[in-house]
Design a protein around this motif. Structure first.
Motif, PDB file in Angstrom:
ATOM      1  N   GLY A 460       0.821  -1.198   0.000  1.00 60.42           N
ATOM      2  CA  GLY A 460       0.000   0.000   0.000  1.00 60.42           C
ATOM      3  C   GLY A 460       0.857   1.251   0.000  1.00 60.42           C
ATOM      4  N   LEU A 461       0.720   2.090  -1.027  1.00 56.78           N
ATOM      5  CA  LEU A 461       1.497   3.322  -1.139  1.00 56.78           C
ATOM      6  C   LEU A 461       0.645   4.484  -0.643  1.00 56.78           C
ATOM      7  N   ASP A 462       0.810   4.834   0.632  1.00 57.95           N
ATOM      8  CA  ASP A 462       0.001   5.886   1.265  1.00 57.95           C
ATOM      9  C   ASP A 462       0.669   7.242   1.061  1.00 57.95           C
ATOM     10  N   ILE A 463       0.953   7.568  -0.200  1.00 56.59           N
ATOM     11  CA  ILE A 463       1.593   8.832  -0.568  1.00 56.59           C
ATOM     12  C   ILE A 463       0.912   9.349  -1.823  1.00 56.59           C
ATOM     13  N   TYR A 464       0.495  10.605  -1.791  1.00 53.82           N
ATOM     14  CA  TYR A 464      -0.163  11.182  -2.966  1.00 53.82           C
ATOM     15  C   TYR A 464       0.861  11.353  -4.099  1.00 53.82           C
ATOM     16  N   ARG A 465       0.516  10.838  -5.311  1.00 50.90           N
ATOM     17  CA  ARG A 465       1.330  11.029  -6.526  1.00 50.90           C
ATOM     18  C   ARG A 465       0.361  11.338  -7.669  1.00 50.90           C
ATOM     19  N   GLY A 486      -2.622   2.214  -4.715  1.00 50.71           N
ATOM     20  CA  GLY A 486      -2.309   3.630  -4.573  1.00 50.71           C
ATOM     21  C   GLY A 486      -3.451   4.389  -3.919  1.00 50.71           C
ATOM     22  N   VAL A 487      -3.218   5.664  -3.584  1.00 48.49           N
ATOM     23  CA  VAL A 487      -4.229   6.453  -2.882  1.00 48.49           C
ATOM     24  C   VAL A 487      -4.595   7.694  -3.694  1.00 48.49           C
ATOM     25  N   CYS A 488      -5.827   8.122  -3.428  1.00 48.11           N
ATOM     26  CA  CYS A 488      -6.304   9.402  -3.919  1.00 48.11           C
ATOM     27  C   CYS A 488      -7.174   9.998  -2.833  1.00 48.11           C
ATOM     28  N   LYS A 489      -7.625  11.223  -3.041  1.00 48.22           N
ATOM     29  CA  LYS A 489      -8.458  11.882  -2.029  1.00 48.22           C
ATOM     30  C   LYS A 489      -9.733  12.358  -2.682  1.00 48.22           C
ATOM     31  N   GLY A 490     -10.871  12.032  -2.045  1.00 47.15           N
ATOM     32  CA  GLY A 490     -12.168  12.418  -2.586  1.00 47.15           C
ATOM     33  C   GLY A 490     -12.425  13.895  -2.430  1.00 47.15           C
ATOM     34  N   SER A 491     -13.409  14.371  -3.183  1.00 49.30           N
ATOM     35  CA  SER A 491     -13.752  15.793  -3.129  1.00 49.30           C
ATOM     36  C   SER A 491     -14.409  16.121  -1.801  1.00 49.30           C
ATOM     37  N   ASP A 492     -14.280  17.360  -1.370  1.00 51.03           N
ATOM     38  CA  ASP A 492     -14.836  17.836  -0.101  1.00 51.03           C
ATOM     39  C   ASP A 492     -15.667  19.068  -0.392  1.00 51.03           C
ATOM     40  N   GLU A 501      -5.938  13.526  -7.326  1.00 55.23           N
ATOM     41  CA  GLU A 501      -5.951  12.404  -8.254  1.00 55.23           C
ATOM     42  C   GLU A 501      -5.047  11.270  -7.768  1.00 55.23           C
ATOM     43  N   PRO A 502      -5.320  10.044  -8.218  1.00 53.23           N
ATOM     44  CA  PRO A 502      -4.433   8.920  -7.900  1.00 53.23           C
ATOM     45  C   PRO A 502      -3.223   8.938  -8.822  1.00 53.23           C
ATOM     46  N   PRO A 503      -2.215   8.092  -8.544  1.00 51.76           N
ATOM     47  CA  PRO A 503      -1.100   7.983  -9.498  1.00 51.76           C
ATOM     48  C   PRO A 503      -1.641   7.565 -10.871  1.00 51.76           C
ATOM     49  N   PRO A 504      -1.310   8.273 -11.926  1.00 54.48           N
ATOM     50  CA  PRO A 504      -1.886   7.983 -13.239  1.00 54.48           C
ATOM     51  C   PRO A 504      -1.542   6.594 -13.767  1.00 54.48           C
ATOM     52  N   GLU A 505      -0.450   5.988 -13.303  1.00 55.23           N
ATOM     53  CA  GLU A 505      -0.048   4.674 -13.803  1.00 55.23           C
ATOM     54  C   GLU A 505      -0.852   3.536 -13.151  1.00 55.23           C
ATOM     55  N   ILE A 506      -1.492   3.798 -12.020  1.00 55.65           N
ATOM     56  CA  ILE A 506      -2.197   2.734 -11.276  1.00 55.65           C
ATOM     57  C   ILE A 506      -3.663   2.722 -11.700  1.00 55.65           C
ATOM     58  N   PHE A 531     -17.641   4.586  -0.148  1.00 59.07           N
ATOM     59  CA  PHE A 531     -18.624   5.628  -0.429  1.00 59.07           C
ATOM     60  C   PHE A 531     -18.799   5.744  -1.940  1.00 59.07           C
ATOM     61  N   THR A 532     -19.778   6.526  -2.322  1.00 56.56           N
ATOM     62  CA  THR A 532     -20.011   6.824  -3.739  1.00 56.56           C
ATOM     63  C   THR A 532     -19.424   8.195  -4.023  1.00 56.56           C
ATOM     64  N   PRO A 533     -18.363   8.270  -4.848  1.00 58.11           N
ATOM     65  CA  PRO A 533     -17.697   9.569  -5.066  1.00 58.11           C
ATOM     66  C   PRO A 533     -18.589  10.527  -5.848  1.00 58.11           C
ATOM     67  N   GLU A 534     -18.362  11.802  -5.621  1.00 59.94           N
ATOM     68  CA  GLU A 534     -19.103  12.813  -6.365  1.00 59.94           C
ATOM     69  C   GLU A 534     -18.654  12.811  -7.827  1.00 59.94           C
ATOM     70  N   THR A 535     -19.540  13.252  -8.683  1.00 59.97           N
ATOM     71  CA  THR A 535     -19.260  13.215 -10.123  1.00 59.97           C
ATOM     72  C   THR A 535     -18.031  14.032 -10.485  1.00 59.97           C
ATOM     73  N   ALA A 536     -17.885  15.172  -9.844  1.00 59.48           N
ATOM     74  CA  ALA A 536     -16.770  16.072 -10.189  1.00 59.48           C
ATOM     75  C   ALA A 536     -15.487  15.725  -9.461  1.00 59.48           C
ATOM     76  N   SER A 537     -15.496  14.667  -8.633  1.00 60.20           N
ATOM     77  CA  SER A 537     -14.335  14.348  -7.822  1.00 60.20           C
ATOM     78  C   SER A 537     -13.193  13.835  -8.699  1.00 60.20           C
ATOM     79  N   LEU A 538     -11.969  14.230  -8.360  1.00 61.12           N
ATOM     80  CA  LEU A 538     -10.782  13.742  -9.058  1.00 61.12           C
ATOM     81  C   LEU A 538     -10.425  12.320  -8.645  1.00 61.12           C
ATOM     82  N   CYS A 539     -11.062  11.863  -7.550  1.00 58.33           N
ATOM     83  CA  CYS A 539     -10.831  10.499  -7.043  1.00 58.33           C
ATOM     84  C   CYS A 539     -12.103   9.690  -7.248  1.00 58.33           C
ATOM     85  N   SER A 540     -12.033   8.671  -8.074  1.00 59.17           N
ATOM     86  CA  SER A 540     -13.228   7.885  -8.399  1.00 59.17           C
ATOM     87  C   SER A 540     -13.288   6.551  -7.659  1.00 59.17           C
TER      88      SER A 540
END
Length: 819
Positions: A460-465, A486-492, A501-506, A531-540
């Protein structure tokens, strides 16, 4: 004219030379003694028991039947069992003049128990030396009620009765028990058979015909004397003591003529005045009702019902309350129902007296009122709780209990690779480009190569890339490493951000959101699993980073995620309950999506930890990595701080790194599935209501039960400690969040309310008693022909004269000279 001592108002008639009035009980008891039947005369005081006993014993002696009278009061109360039983045998020897020396015999059998020696004495000595029948009258048996060794005495008497079946000699021996007690009082040990032998002899009040000899002592003509006797019996109903005392009072006034009103005035003066209410018989009845009552409230309430005559109160021999009322003498049995014994008792022990003596906690603070009070307190506290007023206190108590749990040890299925401030400096020293992250492409690539060499189950890579890798080899490795998450962060929406956004390669199926839920105080206590991500969220990503890692770890074991009809996540047989907006101490939280309580592992170290520099520069033990979950995260406080407040600490300098929080979340999931480690749960609202209400009742009962401040405070303190321990054990052992703060509040608040109510009621009672005393004083003054104001002024003056201190030396010397 009859002699002046014809009326007996104390002791036996025979001792005072008074006139003896035979009743039905005389012949009944005499016949029972002649037939060697065990009998008992258990009645109130001053009903003529002792006179009946002496007369019966004399008659039996005249008929050649040996009769012995033993007054148990003479044996004393401050004695040992040995002294008491020996004293009883000495009384027998004195009256029977036995040949056997009791002292020597008693000492020779000292190896036996006292009750066994007693029965053996009857068999080997008394029945052997005394011919014919023997009747033993045992008087004042109620004196044994204060002794803790006399159960065996009455059991021995029962043995002597039962032994008749095997030894005919015992047919010559019988007992008559007399006193103010019930058969149930004699053997008090509930594990033993009650005293259930013998025939009862009832002593009834005098009828008019039986009482006629008393009229001869009034000093009046026959017709006038009988008329006065009728007026007397109107008040006494034939009560032996009251009738004779009233007749003696009338005799002492030496009048030749009486009217009914004059007799009433004599009754008032003799029994109802402030002074004469201290009459020995009235005092006995009063003490039996208030001081020796087995259940004060029940006895007085039952008497109140009898006094009111609104209901038919049937007599019940098995009723402890009704038996005690009959024993006081205040009521009698009349055709199966109970009624007040006479008009004197009815006037002295009236409703006003009852209001003064009914016990405060039960008469005024009735059970219904207590229940209602606790219910109101409970509803108020839960209402305040639902408004969120108690949430901060409940969460603080929850944190304290979480910190106090016993250590569970680290989770051996995890390994954490940390990037601290030294690792950041080391990367910069090598000239690696960090490019706004905590881990350069070169270091990350080297780390993944080394980890894959030892075959971890998931990384688990707990680092934003949120940027592509500059190193082509790393880009390819991120894309093709199937066990890398990899990790990403949902919209707030509250912060108006679209996330990270998540790492683009993953690919998406290997992504997880790293969003934490924190409470208003900033502490992370909940675990957002999906959860169900928001439509505009960079993290899906639909699943949390921790959830994805747990899924990947469990997948080789054939465990795949499913959902229950209620929308709860299920892994194998383990269901992860979703929080509601009012779960446990939470009130009105946003409980959308898949939230559950985070059951942190109780340990100082969640898993083995190694720094980036250590793992890259040193050889690794394959067992430390193989088949484990490898977490890579930042613990540096410099450029990339990722720290969170937890129940273990909310202080900034002691907060927990995000990667460690992720480790607790992952450990919770896999431990629940594989180790059956319990998940934190809460009770239903009804369950919490009953729990809180129960502690409200407990607080009220403790405050009511313990009257002294010290004992009451000690009881409440112990109760509060037990409450905390139950809540702590519930959280640490059963993983149940039991409401502690609302339970504690209602426990103490109800206790204080009951104490305050008691004090208010006592104050009201003091006012009532004061008014009663004033009324009595006023009546006494009227009878004495004095003005009450003058009497009070005189009393105050006397009090001041007796209590004032000398104001100077001259006064002091003057005072000494006077003395």
């Amino acid at each position: 004219m009859a002699e002046a001592n014809i009326y007996t108002v104390g002791g036996t008639v025979q001792a005072g030379g008074g006139i003896y009035i035979p009743r039905k009980a005389d012949m009944e008891l005499l016949n029972l003694c002649r037939e060697a039947t065990f009998a008992y005369v258990l009645t109130p005081r001053q009903m003529g028991k002792s006179s009946l006993m002496v007369r019966t014993a004399q008659t039996l002696t005249e008929e050649g039947i040996s009769s012995i009278v033993v007054d148990l009061q003479e044996l004393g109360a401050q004695v040992t069992a040995e002294q008491w039983y020996f004293g009883f045998l000495v009384k027998l020897e004195d009256q029977l003049m036995l040949n056997t020396d009791v002292v020597s015999w008693w000492q020779a059998h000292a190896h036996l128990g006292v009750s066994q020696r007693l029965t053996l004495f009857f068999e080997q000595v008394l029945l052997a030396e005394v011919e014919g029948r023997v009747v033993i009258f045992v008087d004042e048996i109620d004196s044994t009620l204060s002794l803790d060794f006399t159960d065996d005495f009455f059991i021995a008497i029962r043995y002597l009765y039962v032994a008749r079946a095997t030894n005919s000699e015992f047919h010559r021996l019988s007992f008559v028990l007399l006193g103010v007690a019930t058969p149930g009082d004699l053997i008090r040990d509930a594990k033993r058979t009650p005293f259930n032998i013998g025939q009862r002899v009832d002593l009834a009040d005098f009828t008019f015909e039986e009482a006629l000899p008393l009229a001869d002592g009034l000093g009046l003509s026959k017709d006038k004397a009988q008329q006065v006797l009728e007026w007397v019996l109107k008040w006494t109903a034939g009560h032996p003591y009251l009738t004779q005392r009233l007749c003696r009072t009338i005799k002492e006034q030496a009048k030749d003529n009486w009217t009914e009103r004059e007799i009433d005035q004599v009754v008032y003066s003799a029994f109802f005045s402030l002074t004469n209410k201290q009459d020995s018989n009235l005092q006995f009845v009063r003490d039996m009702l208030t001081k020796r009552s087995p259940d004060l409230f029940a006895v007085l309430r039952t008497y109140k019902d009898i006094l009111s005559e609104k209901y038919i109160i049937l007599d019940e021999e098995q009723s402890l309350v009704k038996s005690h009322l009959k024993l006081t003498g205040i009521v009698r049995r009349d055709n199966g129902r109970l009624c007040v014994r006479n008009l004197i008792y009815k006037k002295v022990f009236d409703n006003k007296w009852l209001q003064e003596h009914l016990p405060l906690p039960l008469s005024l603070l009735k059970a219904q009122a207590v229940v209602f009070t606790t219910l109101v307190v409970t509803l108020l506290s839960l209402g305040v709780r639902q408004l969120g007023v108690l949430q901060a206190m409940e969460l603080a108590a929850y944190d304290q209990m979480m910190r106090s749990r016993p250590d569970e040890g680290p989770d051996q299925r995890l390994l954490i690779v940390t990037i601290d401030d030294a690792d950041l400096a080391n990367q910069r020293r090598k000239g690696e480009n960090l490019a706004g992250t905590s881990l350069s492409d070169q270091s990350l690539n080297a780390l993944l190569i080394k980890l894959q060499k030892y075959q971890p189950r998931v990384i688990g890579l707990d680092i934003y890339r949120d940027f592509p890798a500059e190193l082509p080899e790393l880009a390819q490795r991120l894309q093709k490493t199937d066990n890398l998450i990899g990790v990403c962060k949902g919209s707030d929406s509250t912060a108006n951000t679209k996330g990270i956004e998540p790492p683009p390669e993953i690919p998406k199926n290997r992504q997880g959101f790293s969003d934490f839920l924190h409470d208003p105080d900033g502490v992370v206590r909940r675990h957002l699993m999906f959860f169900t991500p928001e439509t505009a969220s960079l993290c899906s990503a639909n699943y949390a980073f921790s959830t994805q890692l747990a899924f990947r770890y469990l997948l080789p074991l054939g465990i795949q995620p499913t959902f229950t009809p209620q929308g709860n996540l299920q892994l194998d047989n383990t269901i992860f309950p979703r929080l509601s907006s009012r779960s446990g101490g939470y009130q009105g939280i946003d409980a959308n999506s898949g939230q559950t309580l985070l059951n942190y592992r109780a340990t100082k170290k969640i898993a083995e930890t190694v720094t980036l520099t250590q793992i890259l520069s040193s050889p690794m033990n394959s067992s430390a990595i193989k088949d484990r979950i490898i977490l890579i995260g930042v613990t540096a406080r410099g450029d990339f701080p990722d720290y969170w407040a937890t129940p273990f600490s909310s202080r900034l300098d002691a907060q927990m790194p995000g990667v460690i929080v992720q480790a607790h979340m992952i450990s919770q999931i896999i431990s629940a599935v594989l180790d059956k480690r319990p998940l934190l749960t809460v009770w239903t609202e009804w369950g919490e209501f009953l729990w809180v209400w129960g502690w409200s009742l407990a607080g009220g009962l403790l405050a009511w039960r313990f009257k002294q401040f010290l004992y009451r405070g000690l009881a409440i303190g112990i109760g509060a400690t037990i409450l905390y321990l139950i809540c702590f054990i519930g959280l640490s052992t059963w993983a149940v969040w039991i409401p502690f703060i609302p339970s504690t509040l209602v426990f103490f608040f109800t206790s204080v309310s009951v104490v305050a109510s008691q004090e208010a009621f006592k104050q009201q009672q003091r006012i009532k008693i004061s008014k009663s005393l004033v009324n009595k004083l006023e009546i006494a003054c009227v009878l004495r022909g004095e003005n009450m104001t003058d009497v009070i002024a005189r009393l105050i003056t006397q009090y001041i004269e007796h209590n004032e201190m000398p104001t100077n030396k001259t006064d002091e010397q003057s005072g000494k000279q006077k003395h």
